[in-house]
Design a protein around this motif. Structure first.
Motif, PDB file in Angstrom:
ATOM      1  N   ALA A   1     -13.273   0.670  -4.788  1.00 25.00           N
ATOM      2  CA  ALA A   1     -13.175  -0.711  -5.266  1.00 25.00           C
ATOM      3  C   ALA A   1     -11.777  -1.272  -5.064  1.00 25.00           C
ATOM      4  CB  ALA A   1     -13.562  -0.775  -6.740  1.00 25.00           C
ATOM      5  N   LEU A   2     -10.775  -0.446  -5.336  1.00 27.05           N
ATOM      6  CA  LEU A   2      -9.398  -0.905  -5.186  1.00 27.05           C
ATOM      7  C   LEU A   2      -9.043  -1.125  -3.725  1.00 27.05           C
ATOM      8  CD1 LEU A   2      -7.555   1.268  -7.850  1.00 27.05           C
ATOM      9  CD2 LEU A   2      -7.824  -1.206  -7.862  1.00 27.05           C
ATOM     10  N   LEU A   3      -9.537  -0.255  -2.841  1.00 25.70           N
ATOM     11  CA  LEU A   3      -9.277  -0.440  -1.420  1.00 25.70           C
ATOM     12  C   LEU A   3      -9.882  -1.745  -0.931  1.00 25.70           C
ATOM     13  CD1 LEU A   3      -9.818   3.197  -0.086  1.00 25.70           C
ATOM     14  CD2 LEU A   3      -7.662   1.921  -0.128  1.00 25.70           C
TER      15      LEU A   3
ATOM     16  N   SER B   1      -7.724  -4.970   0.467  1.00 22.86           N
ATOM     17  CA  SER B   1      -8.005  -5.507   1.790  1.00 22.86           C
ATOM     18  C   SER B   1      -8.328  -6.986   1.745  1.00 22.86           C
ATOM     19  CB  SER B   1      -9.163  -4.741   2.431  1.00 22.86           C
ATOM     20  OG  SER B   1     -10.378  -5.012   1.757  1.00 22.86           O
ATOM     21  N   CYS B   2      -8.848  -7.453   0.594  1.00 19.93           N
ATOM     22  CA  CYS B   2      -9.196  -8.872   0.463  1.00 19.93           C
ATOM     23  C   CYS B   2      -8.034  -9.719  -0.022  1.00 19.93           C
ATOM     24  CB  CYS B   2     -10.347  -9.039  -0.528  1.00 19.93           C
ATOM     25  SG  CYS B   2     -11.903  -8.347   0.058  1.00 19.93           S
ATOM     26  N   SER B   3      -7.012  -9.067  -0.600  1.00 19.66           N
ATOM     27  CA  SER B   3      -5.968  -9.843  -1.273  1.00 19.66           C
ATOM     28  C   SER B   3      -5.123 -10.646  -0.314  1.00 19.66           C
ATOM     29  CB  SER B   3      -5.067  -8.912  -2.095  1.00 19.66           C
ATOM     30  OG  SER B   3      -4.341  -8.045  -1.238  1.00 19.66           O
ATOM     31  N   GLY B   4      -5.105 -10.283   0.967  1.00 18.20           N
ATOM     32  CA  GLY B   4      -4.310 -11.034   1.919  1.00 18.20           C
ATOM     33  C   GLY B   4      -5.079 -12.147   2.592  1.00 18.20           C
ATOM     34  N   ALA B   5      -6.286 -12.408   2.129  1.00 14.51           N
ATOM     35  CA  ALA B   5      -7.114 -13.433   2.754  1.00 14.51           C
ATOM     36  C   ALA B   5      -6.513 -14.810   2.576  1.00 14.51           C
ATOM     37  CB  ALA B   5      -8.520 -13.398   2.155  1.00 14.51           C
ATOM     38  N   ALA B   6      -6.980 -15.758   3.378  1.00 17.68           N
ATOM     39  CA  ALA B   6      -6.482 -17.127   3.280  1.00 17.68           C
ATOM     40  C   ALA B   6      -6.796 -17.715   1.922  1.00 17.68           C
ATOM     41  CB  ALA B   6      -7.132 -17.979   4.374  1.00 17.68           C
ATOM     42  N   GLU B   7      -6.033 -18.770   1.547  1.00 24.01           N
ATOM     43  CA  GLU B   7      -6.245 -19.398   0.248  1.00 24.01           C
ATOM     44  C   GLU B   7      -7.617 -20.033   0.154  1.00 24.01           C
ATOM     45  OE1 GLU B   7      -3.180 -22.176  -0.401  1.00 24.01           O
ATOM     46  OE2 GLU B   7      -1.697 -20.668  -0.894  1.00 24.01           O
ATOM     47  N   ARG B   8      -8.052 -20.246  -1.095  1.00 22.79           N
ATOM     48  CA  ARG B   8      -9.354 -20.852  -1.337  1.00 22.79           C
ATOM     49  C   ARG B   8      -9.408 -22.236  -0.712  1.00 22.79           C
ATOM     50  NH1 ARG B   8     -11.849 -18.137  -5.373  1.00 22.79           N
ATOM     51  NH2 ARG B   8     -13.288 -19.851  -5.622  1.00 22.79           N
TER      52      ARG B   8
ATOM     53  N   PHE C   1     -14.653 -10.167 -11.168  1.00 22.64           N
ATOM     54  CA  PHE C   1     -16.089 -10.420 -11.109  1.00 22.64           C
ATOM     55  C   PHE C   1     -16.707  -9.600  -9.978  1.00 22.64           C
ATOM     56  CE2 PHE C   1     -19.822 -13.018  -9.892  1.00 22.64           C
ATOM     57  CZ  PHE C   1     -20.464 -13.116 -11.120  1.00 22.64           C
ATOM     58  N   GLY C   2     -15.982  -9.550  -8.852  1.00 19.56           N
ATOM     59  CA  GLY C   2     -16.463  -8.786  -7.716  1.00 19.56           C
ATOM     60  C   GLY C   2     -16.451  -7.290  -7.956  1.00 19.56           C
ATOM     61  N   LEU C   3     -15.609  -6.838  -8.881  1.00 18.68           N
ATOM     62  CA  LEU C   3     -15.547  -5.416  -9.221  1.00 18.68           C
ATOM     63  C   LEU C   3     -16.543  -5.044 -10.309  1.00 18.68           C
ATOM     64  CD1 LEU C   3     -11.694  -4.748  -9.252  1.00 18.68           C
ATOM     65  CD2 LEU C   3     -13.358  -3.990  -7.547  1.00 18.68           C
TER      66      LEU C   3
ATOM     67  N   ILE D   1     -18.915 -25.497 -16.183  1.00 21.50           N
ATOM     68  CA  ILE D   1     -19.355 -24.239 -15.596  1.00 21.50           C
ATOM     69  C   ILE D   1     -18.581 -24.045 -14.297  1.00 21.50           C
ATOM     70  CG2 ILE D   1     -21.288 -22.933 -14.640  1.00 21.50           C
ATOM     71  CD1 ILE D   1     -21.543 -23.368 -17.614  1.00 21.50           C
ATOM     72  N   ASP D   2     -17.982 -22.865 -14.118  1.00 16.10           N
ATOM     73  CA  ASP D   2     -17.215 -22.610 -12.909  1.00 16.10           C
ATOM     74  C   ASP D   2     -18.148 -22.578 -11.700  1.00 16.10           C
ATOM     75  OD1 ASP D   2     -15.032 -21.907 -11.256  1.00 16.10           O
ATOM     76  OD2 ASP D   2     -15.604 -19.805 -11.386  1.00 16.10           O
ATOM     77  N   SER D   3     -17.857 -23.407 -10.724  1.00 14.98           N
ATOM     78  CA  SER D   3     -18.723 -23.523  -9.551  1.00 14.98           C
ATOM     79  C   SER D   3     -18.716 -22.260  -8.691  1.00 14.98           C
ATOM     80  CB  SER D   3     -18.286 -24.718  -8.693  1.00 14.98           C
ATOM     81  OG  SER D   3     -16.943 -24.547  -8.253  1.00 14.98           O
ATOM     82  N   GLN D   4     -17.656 -21.449  -8.789  1.00 16.86           N
ATOM     83  CA  GLN D   4     -17.551 -20.257  -7.947  1.00 16.86           C
ATOM     84  C   GLN D   4     -18.331 -19.070  -8.514  1.00 16.86           C
ATOM     85  OE1 GLN D   4     -15.815 -20.527  -5.020  1.00 16.86           O
ATOM     86  NE2 GLN D   4     -15.484 -22.662  -5.570  1.00 16.86           N
ATOM     87  N   THR D   5     -18.348 -18.941  -9.852  1.00 21.34           N
ATOM     88  CA  THR D   5     -18.928 -17.739 -10.472  1.00 21.34           C
ATOM     89  C   THR D   5     -20.058 -18.040 -11.446  1.00 21.34           C
ATOM     90  OG1 THR D   5     -17.320 -17.817 -12.278  1.00 21.34           O
ATOM     91  CG2 THR D   5     -16.706 -16.547 -10.321  1.00 21.34           C
ATOM     92  N   SER D   6     -20.264 -19.326 -11.786  1.00 13.34           N
ATOM     93  CA  SER D   6     -21.246 -19.775 -12.783  1.00 13.34           C
ATOM     94  C   SER D   6     -20.916 -19.290 -14.195  1.00 13.34           C
ATOM     95  CB  SER D   6     -22.668 -19.307 -12.400  1.00 13.34           C
ATOM     96  OG  SER D   6     -23.050 -19.874 -11.162  1.00 13.34           O
ATOM     97  N   ILE D   7     -19.659 -18.905 -14.416  1.00 12.45           N
ATOM     98  CA  ILE D   7     -19.214 -18.489 -15.745  1.00 12.45           C
ATOM     99  C   ILE D   7     -18.828 -19.729 -16.547  1.00 12.45           C
ATOM    100  CG2 ILE D   7     -17.475 -17.170 -17.036  1.00 12.45           C
ATOM    101  CD1 ILE D   7     -17.218 -15.358 -14.543  1.00 12.45           C
ATOM    102  N   PRO D   8     -19.238 -19.829 -17.812  1.00 17.65           N
ATOM    103  CA  PRO D   8     -18.843 -20.979 -18.640  1.00 17.65           C
ATOM    104  C   PRO D   8     -17.321 -21.045 -18.815  1.00 17.65           C
ATOM    105  CG  PRO D   8     -20.631 -19.749 -19.674  1.00 17.65           C
ATOM    106  CD  PRO D   8     -20.145 -18.911 -18.540  1.00 17.65           C
TER     107      PRO D   8
END
Length: 416
Positions: free
Chosen positions: A8-10, A14-21, A84-86, A114-121
């Motif tokens: 999970a950490l790997l 690997s995702c942390s350097g992705a382009a900004e949202r 959330f992804g973890l 409601i958060d549009s990305q995760t549907s979390i209140p």
């Protein structure tokens, strides 16, 4: 660490350097790209949030509430998305002033959504409620606090921290604090005279308190400053390789009107002007990096015009009027940071230059923060400036309160 966590950490790294949202969650209006970059490594700082292996085990199998905003990042990704992804069971997001995705102006009420990305209140803590309700707390097992502060008494995120700590204490919940650096880590200014307690000054601390959020939480507990003296069960995930005198560039704008590194470092000095007739650049794309007023046309050549900017400042001081003054965008902010002092010389300069002295400390036209007494923290400063007292004379009047605070602060420090 189990193989499951290692994988999970790997994936996370690997995702942390992705382009900004693609949305505006990590990008403040008008902010130069340099402020958005991931912190370069000469300092080697590792934030609490980036130490996923140190705190996710505490969250596993629990109903989690997160007190976060756009500064809450792991690598280059919002922490709520990463966790959330973890598989962390995030039940609720609590957003402070400016909202979770930083889309509200200073002082503007923020609504639930409601958060549009995760549907979390998303529950606003800067609207009708300043802390979670009993029902909301009962729906959670543990809370996580991860918000970037700028180290000033009148910056409202420390108030949010106190409110959350009180709610956790009242309902028997633990609070995990993911610590982040304080870009203004020095101690300076008069300690707040509690006669002037307000929403921009709730605790007897100087203008720059010299603490991280984790350290400040320890002080709130230790000094009994929470309502009714309650004690919150806190666990701080400390920074690695951080010292208070380190010059730190924020990777994400902490609020819409602190949209450059210059504005962040100048803020402790320039915010005092919100108790005057002088504009600090709200209503422009260079807030807290310029100073001026329409009445100063004959004294200064540099000019700017505040206008209504949704999400930053809808009703700025001197709206639609040309202001004349100084441009501090290229000021030596590293030099200012190294002094460990608030700059009072700009206040003396503008008071001397302003033609109508009786109007200088009139903040009634401003829709921003408030009177000079509430900002500076006493009723002496205004009189001192008007009387032409020197900076050193004014600084002497801050004692012994400032020295006493520094001694008290030592008990709560986590970093040198």
């Amino acid at each position: 660490m189990t193989n499951k966590w290692m994988i999970a950490l790997l994936i996370l790294v690997s995702c942390s350097g992705a382009a900004e949202r693609s949305d505006n969650g990590n990008k403040a209006v008008g902010k130069p790209d340099a402020v958005n970059k991931t912190i370069s490594e000469p300092s080697g700082i590792v934030t609490g949030a980036d130490q996923v292996e140190s705190y996710v085990p505490y969250l596993t199998g629990k109903r989690v509430g997160m007190v976060i905003n756009q500064t809450s990042i792991i690598g280059n990704q919002l922490s709520v998305d990463s966790l959330f992804g973890l598989g962390v069971d995030i039940k609720m997001i609590f957003g402070p002033e400016h909202g979770f995705r930083q889309n509200a102006s200073n002082g503007a009420a923020v609504t639930d959504e409601i958060d549009s990305q995760t549907s979390i209140p998303i529950v606003s803590l800067y609207g009708k409620n300043r802390k979670p309700s009993k029902a909301q707390m009962e729906a959670l097992d543990i809370l996580v606090f991860d918000i970037q502060d700028v180290g000033c008494r009148f910056y409202t995120y420390i108030n949010t921290l106190a409110d959350i700590m009180e709610a956790c204490a009242e309902h028997g919940k633990q609070l995990i604090i993911l610590d982040r650096p304080n870009p203004n880590g020095f101690v300076d200014g008069p300690v707040l005279d509690m006669r002037f307690k307000s929403g921009i000054g709730k605790f007897p601390i100087p203008i720059t308190h010299g603490m991280t959020m984790g350290e400040f939480a320890r002080m709130l507990n230790g000094e009994g400053w929470l309502a009714n003296g309650v004690q919150c069960d806190i666990k701080v995930i400390p920074l690695k390789h951080y010292t208070h005198d380190l010059y730190y560039e924020l990777p994400v704008s902490p609020s819409p009107n602190l949209n450059t590194q210059a504005s962040i470092i100048l803020y402790p000095s320039l915010c005092l002007f919100e108790g005057t007739i002088i504009s600090q650049g709200r209503g422009t794309y260079m807030p807290f990096a310029v100073l001026g007023a329409p009445e100063l046309k004959d004294q200064y050549e540099f000019s700017f015009k505040p206008v209504s900017i949704p999400g930053m400042s809808e009703a700025p001081l001197h709206k639609d009027k040309i202001c004349y003054g100084i441009d501090l965008r290229n000021y030596d902010i590293k030099g200012l940071h190294a002094t460990g002092r608030i700059n009072l010389q700009w206040m003396f300069e503008f008071y001397k230059a302003f033609p109508e002295k009786e109007r200088f400390f009139d903040s009634s036209q401003s829709a921003a923060m408030g009177r000079i007494e509430a900002l500076i923290g006493n009723d002496e400063f205004k009189t001192q400036v008007m009387a032409g007292m020197s900076e050193e004379e004014i600084r002497k009047s801050w004692e012994p309160g400032l020295s006493d605070y520094k001694k008290m602060r030592q008990s709560y420090l986590l970093y040198p």
